[in-house]
Design a protein around this motif. Structure first.
Motif, PDB file in Angstrom:
ATOM      1  N   VAL A 272       0.891  -1.167   0.000  1.00  0.00           N
ATOM      2  CA  VAL A 272       0.000   0.000   0.000  1.00  0.00           C
ATOM      3  C   VAL A 272       0.925   1.211   0.000  1.00  0.00           C
ATOM      4  CG1 VAL A 272      -1.823   1.256   1.189  1.00  0.00           C
ATOM      5  CG2 VAL A 272      -1.780  -1.237   1.289  1.00  0.00           C
ATOM      6  N   ASP A 273       1.172   1.757  -1.165  1.00  0.00           N
ATOM      7  CA  ASP A 273       2.236   2.754  -1.289  1.00  0.00           C
ATOM      8  C   ASP A 273       1.837   3.858  -2.262  1.00  0.00           C
ATOM      9  OD1 ASP A 273       4.685   3.963  -0.902  1.00  0.00           O
ATOM     10  OD2 ASP A 273       5.714   2.744  -2.397  1.00  0.00           O
ATOM     11  N   LYS A 274       0.923   4.712  -1.806  1.00  0.00           N
ATOM     12  CA  LYS A 274       0.521   5.861  -2.611  1.00  0.00           C
ATOM     13  C   LYS A 274       1.191   7.115  -2.042  1.00  0.00           C
ATOM     14  CE  LYS A 274      -4.021   3.816  -3.515  1.00  0.00           C
ATOM     15  NZ  LYS A 274      -5.487   3.954  -3.313  1.00  0.00           N
ATOM     16  N   HIS A 275       1.733   7.922  -2.918  1.00  0.00           N
ATOM     17  CA  HIS A 275       2.429   9.127  -2.473  1.00  0.00           C
ATOM     18  C   HIS A 275       1.427  10.258  -2.250  1.00  0.00           C
ATOM     19  CE1 HIS A 275       6.270   7.416  -4.597  1.00  0.00           C
ATOM     20  NE2 HIS A 275       5.866   6.704  -3.574  1.00  0.00           N
ATOM     21  N   GLU A 276       0.610  10.053  -1.228  1.00  0.00           N
ATOM     22  CA  GLU A 276      -0.435  11.035  -0.906  1.00  0.00           C
ATOM     23  C   GLU A 276      -0.795  10.891   0.563  1.00  0.00           C
ATOM     24  OE1 GLU A 276      -4.437   8.551  -2.065  1.00  0.00           O
ATOM     25  OE2 GLU A 276      -3.298   9.411  -3.725  1.00  0.00           O
ATOM     26  N   ASP A 277      -1.527  11.829   1.082  1.00  0.00           N
ATOM     27  CA  ASP A 277      -1.952  11.763   2.474  1.00  0.00           C
ATOM     28  C   ASP A 277      -2.691  10.453   2.742  1.00  0.00           C
ATOM     29  OD1 ASP A 277      -0.925  14.286   2.639  1.00  0.00           O
ATOM     30  OD2 ASP A 277      -2.859  15.312   2.894  1.00  0.00           O
ATOM     31  N   GLY A 278      -2.243   9.706   3.735  1.00  0.00           N
ATOM     32  CA  GLY A 278      -2.895   8.447   4.083  1.00  0.00           C
ATOM     33  C   GLY A 278      -2.596   7.293   3.163  1.00  0.00           C
ATOM     34  N   GLY A 279      -1.690   7.441   2.232  1.00  0.00           N
ATOM     35  CA  GLY A 279      -1.398   6.393   1.258  1.00  0.00           C
ATOM     36  C   GLY A 279      -0.401   5.370   1.768  1.00  0.00           C
ATOM     37  N   TYR A 280      -0.543   4.980   3.010  1.00  0.00           N
ATOM     38  CA  TYR A 280       0.379   4.057   3.667  1.00  0.00           C
ATOM     39  C   TYR A 280      -0.409   3.371   4.795  1.00  0.00           C
ATOM     40  CZ  TYR A 280       0.303   8.498   6.052  1.00  0.00           C
ATOM     41  OH  TYR A 280      -0.141   9.666   6.611  1.00  0.00           O
ATOM     42  N   VAL A 281       0.166   2.344   5.379  1.00  0.00           N
ATOM     43  CA  VAL A 281      -0.530   1.593   6.432  1.00  0.00           C
ATOM     44  C   VAL A 281       0.125   1.848   7.782  1.00  0.00           C
ATOM     45  CG1 VAL A 281      -1.122  -0.723   7.256  1.00  0.00           C
ATOM     46  CG2 VAL A 281      -1.323  -0.169   4.843  1.00  0.00           C
ATOM     47  N   THR A 282      -0.707   1.982   8.801  1.00  0.00           N
ATOM     48  CA  THR A 282      -0.242   2.157  10.173  1.00  0.00           C
ATOM     49  C   THR A 282      -0.623   0.931  11.003  1.00  0.00           C
ATOM     50  OG1 THR A 282      -2.288   3.205  10.935  1.00  0.00           O
ATOM     51  CG2 THR A 282      -0.610   4.652   9.945  1.00  0.00           C
ATOM     52  N   PRO A 283      -0.081   0.794  12.205  1.00  0.00           N
ATOM     53  CA  PRO A 283      -0.455  -0.351  13.041  1.00  0.00           C
ATOM     54  C   PRO A 283      -1.956  -0.478  13.279  1.00  0.00           C
ATOM     55  CG  PRO A 283       1.512   0.663  13.916  1.00  0.00           C
ATOM     56  CD  PRO A 283       1.035   1.550  12.804  1.00  0.00           C
ATOM     57  N   HIS A 284      -2.649   0.634  13.382  1.00  0.00           N
ATOM     58  CA  HIS A 284      -4.089   0.590  13.632  1.00  0.00           C
ATOM     59  C   HIS A 284      -4.822  -0.172  12.526  1.00  0.00           C
ATOM     60  CE1 HIS A 284      -8.100   1.821  14.794  1.00  0.00           C
ATOM     61  NE2 HIS A 284      -8.298   2.292  13.581  1.00  0.00           N
ATOM     62  N   SER A 313       2.866  -4.902  10.642  1.00  0.00           N
ATOM     63  CA  SER A 313       2.137  -6.163  10.749  1.00  0.00           C
ATOM     64  C   SER A 313       1.557  -6.307  12.151  1.00  0.00           C
ATOM     65  CB  SER A 313       3.074  -7.341  10.438  1.00  0.00           C
ATOM     66  OG  SER A 313       2.354  -8.547  10.292  1.00  0.00           O
ATOM     67  N   ASP A 314       0.531  -7.142  12.262  1.00  0.00           N
ATOM     68  CA  ASP A 314      -0.067  -7.472  13.550  1.00  0.00           C
ATOM     69  C   ASP A 314       0.873  -8.441  14.261  1.00  0.00           C
ATOM     70  OD1 ASP A 314      -1.503  -8.731  15.650  1.00  0.00           O
ATOM     71  OD2 ASP A 314      -3.418  -8.391  14.636  1.00  0.00           O
ATOM     72  N   ASN A 315       1.510  -7.988  15.328  1.00  0.00           N
ATOM     73  CA  ASN A 315       2.518  -8.806  16.012  1.00  0.00           C
ATOM     74  C   ASN A 315       1.936 -10.034  16.703  1.00  0.00           C
ATOM     75  OD1 ASN A 315       1.543  -6.450  17.701  1.00  0.00           O
ATOM     76  ND2 ASN A 315       2.469  -7.692  19.314  1.00  0.00           N
ATOM     77  N   LEU A 316       0.651  -9.992  17.056  1.00  0.00           N
ATOM     78  CA  LEU A 316       0.041 -11.162  17.687  1.00  0.00           C
ATOM     79  C   LEU A 316      -0.308 -12.235  16.658  1.00  0.00           C
ATOM     80  CD1 LEU A 316      -2.376  -9.496  20.268  1.00  0.00           C
ATOM     81  CD2 LEU A 316      -0.068 -10.386  20.655  1.00  0.00           C
ATOM     82  N   ARG A 317      -0.420 -11.817  15.383  1.00  0.00           N
ATOM     83  CA  ARG A 317      -0.767 -12.769  14.332  1.00  0.00           C
ATOM     84  C   ARG A 317       0.509 -13.183  13.583  1.00  0.00           C
ATOM     85  NH1 ARG A 317      -6.407 -13.276  13.651  1.00  0.00           N
ATOM     86  NH2 ARG A 317      -6.177 -14.079  11.539  1.00  0.00           N
ATOM     87  N   LYS A 318       0.941 -12.429  12.594  1.00  0.00           N
ATOM     88  CA  LYS A 318       2.125 -12.860  11.842  1.00  0.00           C
ATOM     89  C   LYS A 318       3.348 -12.943  12.738  1.00  0.00           C
ATOM     90  CE  LYS A 318       4.479 -14.445   8.589  1.00  0.00           C
ATOM     91  NZ  LYS A 318       4.281 -15.877   8.298  1.00  0.00           N
ATOM     92  N   GLY A 319       3.422 -12.075  13.734  1.00  0.00           N
ATOM     93  CA  GLY A 319       4.572 -12.103  14.631  1.00  0.00           C
ATOM     94  C   GLY A 319       4.562 -13.235  15.630  1.00  0.00           C
ATOM     95  N   ALA A 320       3.462 -13.977  15.707  1.00  0.00           N
ATOM     96  CA  ALA A 320       3.387 -15.034  16.722  1.00  0.00           C
ATOM     97  C   ALA A 320       2.419 -16.134  16.301  1.00  0.00           C
ATOM     98  CB  ALA A 320       2.984 -14.430  18.073  1.00  0.00           C
ATOM     99  N   ALA A 321       1.122 -15.929  16.583  1.00  0.00           N
ATOM    100  CA  ALA A 321       0.141 -17.014  16.438  1.00  0.00           C
ATOM    101  C   ALA A 321      -0.030 -17.480  14.994  1.00  0.00           C
ATOM    102  CB  ALA A 321      -1.202 -16.571  17.008  1.00  0.00           C
TER     103      ALA A 321
END
Length: 344
Positions: A272-284, A313-321
Motif C-alpha cells: 500500500v504505497d501511494k504518495h499522498e496523504d494516508g497512502g500508507y498503512v499504520t499499526p491501527h 504487521s499485527d505482532n500477535l498474528r504474523k509475529g506469533a500465532a
C-alpha cells in the motif's frame, strides 16, 4: 482423520489468538486441548463456537498428541519441550528458547520453508521474534532479486509484545493522565502512555538490547548469514501492531518501482504505497490482518543501491500465532506429520 493439538499457554494473548486462527483457517484438527499452569485449571477459552476448559500443562500426557503449539514462555519451553518432543509430539515454540539452537529450525514459511525438515533432531520448531518475522517476509523477495548487503532497522513495537501486563499498563497510565491520577510504572522502565521507550528486553555488553540482537541473529539464520544488520528497538504507545522503518543496501541495482513490483507478487506481502496523504498503512489498520504491509518504498540516494521502506504487521498474528499455525500447515502440506490415531 484429523490431528490432536495441544495449545500451551492458552490463556495468554498469543494462545487465545492461536485458538482463533486454528478455527479461522480450518486447520484439520479433531481435538484441541488448551493447556496452561495449574492455577488456570478450569478457565474457559473459546475455539470457534465451542468453549473449552483449560488443563494443566505440567500434568498432561503428550503421547497421543500430534502437535503442541507452545506459547508458555521461554523457561517453561526449555523445561518441557524436549520431553514433549521425545513423546513423539512436535513442538512449535513461540519463545526465544530454541531459536538459536543449530538442531532446531527457525521458520517463517514464506521465507525458508525447506528448512523445516530439520525438525526431526529434537521434534522442535522455533517461531521467530515478532519483529523479525514481519521483517524477513518483506526482505526475502528483495534479497532474492538483488542480494542484501546491509540492513538498518528501527522498530516501533506495540505494548502487546510485552503481553497482557503491557497492554494493561498502557491503558491504566493513559486513563491516569486524563483524570490526573498518579502514573504507576510496573512493566516498562519508564512511562509508556504518550511516550516512547528506546529499550526492549535486557541490555547486553555492547550496548544493544537483546531484542535488537534477536533481529540480527534471526535474520542471519533464516535469510543469509552474510547480511550485516543493525537495529534500534523502540516500545511505542500502541496496543497491537509493530511498525519498522527499514533501510536496505543491496549488492545489485534495484529501483523503487522494481521493488514495488516484486513485493506485490511476494507471498504474505501487501503493498500500500501511494504518495499522498494516508497512502500508507499504520499499526491501527493492520490489527487483525494476516498480511505484512509495506509502504513508503523509495530509493536512498545516500548509498549505492539503497532502498528505504516502512513495514507494518499485527505482532500477535504474523509475529506469533499466525506464523505458528502456518508452520503447522507446512508440516501437513509437506507430509511431514500424520495423525497418530490414523497411524495406529
Amino acid at each position: 482423520m484429523g490431528f490432536k493439538i495441544a495449545v500451551a499457554g492458552a490463556t495468554g494473548n498469543v494462545g487465545r489468538e492461536m485458538l482463533d486462527i486454528l478455527e479461522e483457517r480450518g486447520f484439520p484438527a479433531d481435538e484441541i486441548v488448551p493447556l496452561a499452569s495449574r492455577r488456570s485449571i478450569g478457565t474457559e477459552v473459546s475455539y470457534g463456537d465451542k468453549t473449552l476448559k483449560v488443563r494443566a500443562l505440567e500434568d498432561y500426557d503428550f503421547s497421543d498428541t500430534d502437535l503442541c503449539l507452545m506459547s508458555a514462555g521461554g523457561e517453561v519451553s526449555k523445561k518441557m519441550s524436549p520431553a514433549i518432543g521425545k513423546a513423539g509430539c512436535i513442538v512449535i515454540d513461540n519463545s526465544s528458547a530454541w531459536r538459536y539452537d543449530s538442531d532446531v529450525p527457525l521458520i517463517v514459511p514464506e521465507v525458508n520453508p525447506d528448512a523445516i525438515e530439520g525438525f526431526r533432531k529434537k521434534n522442535i520448531i522455533a517461531n521467530p521474534n515478532c519483529s523479525t518475522a514481519q521483517l524477513v517476509v518483506a526482505l526475502k523477495p528483495l534479497h532474492d532479486a538483488a542480494t542484501i548487503k546491509r540492513i538498518v532497522v528501527s522498530t516501533y513495537q506495540s505494548v502487546s509484545g510485552a503481553g497482557k501486563d503491557g497492554m494493561d499498563e498502557l491503558f491504566n497510565q493513559s486513563r491516569a493522565v486524563f483524570v490526573s491520577d498518579p502514573i504507576e510504572t510496573k512493566k516498562f522502565t519508564k512511562r509508556i502512555a504518550f511516550n516512547v521507550i528506546p529499550h526492549i528486553d535486557v541490555f547486553m555488553e555492547d550496548g544493544y538490547t537483546k531484542e535488537e540482537w534477536k533481529i540480527l541473529a534471526e535474520t542471519k539464520k533464516m535469510l543469509d548469514p552474510k547480511i550485516r544488520v543493525t537495529a534500534t528497538a523502540v516500545r511505542v504507545p500502541v496496543f497491537v501492531g509493530h511498525a519498522e522503518a527499514v533501510n536496505i543496501e543491496f549488492e545489485k541495482p534495484i529501483t523503487a518501482d522494481e521493488a514495488r513490483d516484486i513485493l506485490r507478487e511476494a507471498p504474505g506481502c501487501l503493498v500500500v504505497d501511494k504518495h499522498e496523504d494516508g497512502g500508507y498503512v499504520t499499526p491501527h489498520e493492520c490489527a487483525g490482518d494476516d498480511a505484512t504491509y509495506i509502504s513508503r518504498i523509495r530509493e536512498d540516494a545516500t548509498v549505492e543501491n539503497g532502498l528505504a521502506l516502512w513495514v507494518v504487521s499485527d505482532n500477535l498474528r504474523k509475529g506469533a500465532a499466525l506464523n505458528t499455525i502456518q508452520i503447522a500447515e507446512l508440516l501437513v502440506a509437506k507430509g511431514l506429520i500424520q495423525p497418530k490415531k490414523q497411524a495406529a
